[in-house]
Design a protein around this motif. Structure first.
Motif: not given
Length: 191
Positions: A171-183
């Motif tokens: 989840a932290a990686i996705l957030l840092e990559a600019g993606w929300s929880e729902d991708l």
């Protein structure tokens, strides 16, 4: 019939100020460099050729010893789609779609995007190297064998981090990559 001619700076005042500001920046940088021929456009076009990269170091959750994983957080939509497809479990029944194992999806993403493992809590942690003096990563044979999962990268990552650690780090990686929880991509103005 009216004229199609109009003053863009009058119609769009922000355009006028942005252009003037840009000229000031270009001139100032040329003066600071001592080169009156400074080419800001050329610099930008040269930089645009480079591949987008962004690595971030994350502490390894749940492990003692100040271990750090360095992750390439540039994640494309096609990569996310592949991670999801590879994490499908079960069978589709009565028109219901198959479920996605979030732990498997994140484990694959973490393994593929890991570019280094480090030890230390200071500004200059030591990078872990394998026996061939190459950077150890989560897909390295030595790592996979050390956790007892030589043939299953996702299982090795889940064993090393635990499912909660995989979920938190993913989840932290996705957030840092600019993606929300729902991708979906995050609005960069809200960060």
């Amino acid at each position: 019939m009216g004229s199609n001619n109009y003053d863009i700076d009058e119609e769009f005042p922000l355009h006028a100020s942005a252009g003037a500001s840009s000229e000031r920046i270009d001139r100032r940088q040329a003066e600071e460099s001592g080169n009156g021929d400074y080419d800001l456009l050329g610099e930008f076009l040269e930089a645009a050729k480079d591949e987008t990269t962004k690595t971030v170091r994350f502490p390894v959750p749940g492990r003692k010893g100040d271990w750090i994983l360095e992750i390439d957080v540039v994640i494309s939509e096609s990569e996310l789609k592949r991670y999801n497809e590879n994490a499908l479990i079960g069978k589709a029944r009565q028109g219901k779609p198959r479920k996605i194992s979030q732990a498997n999806m994140f484990a694959q993403m973490i393994a593929e995007k890991n570019v280094g493992i480090y030890k230390g809590d200071g500004a200059d942690p030591a990078q872990v190297m394998d026996s061939d003096d190459e950077p150890l990563v989560l897909v390295s044979e030595q790592f996979l064998e050390s956790v007892g999962e030589p043939n299953d990268v996702r299982a090795a990552v889940r064993k090393f981090l635990g499912d909660a650690g995989v979920g938190a780090l993913g989840a932290a990686i996705l957030l840092e990559a600019g993606w929300s929880e729902d991708l979906t991509p995050l609005d960069p103005t809200e960060r």
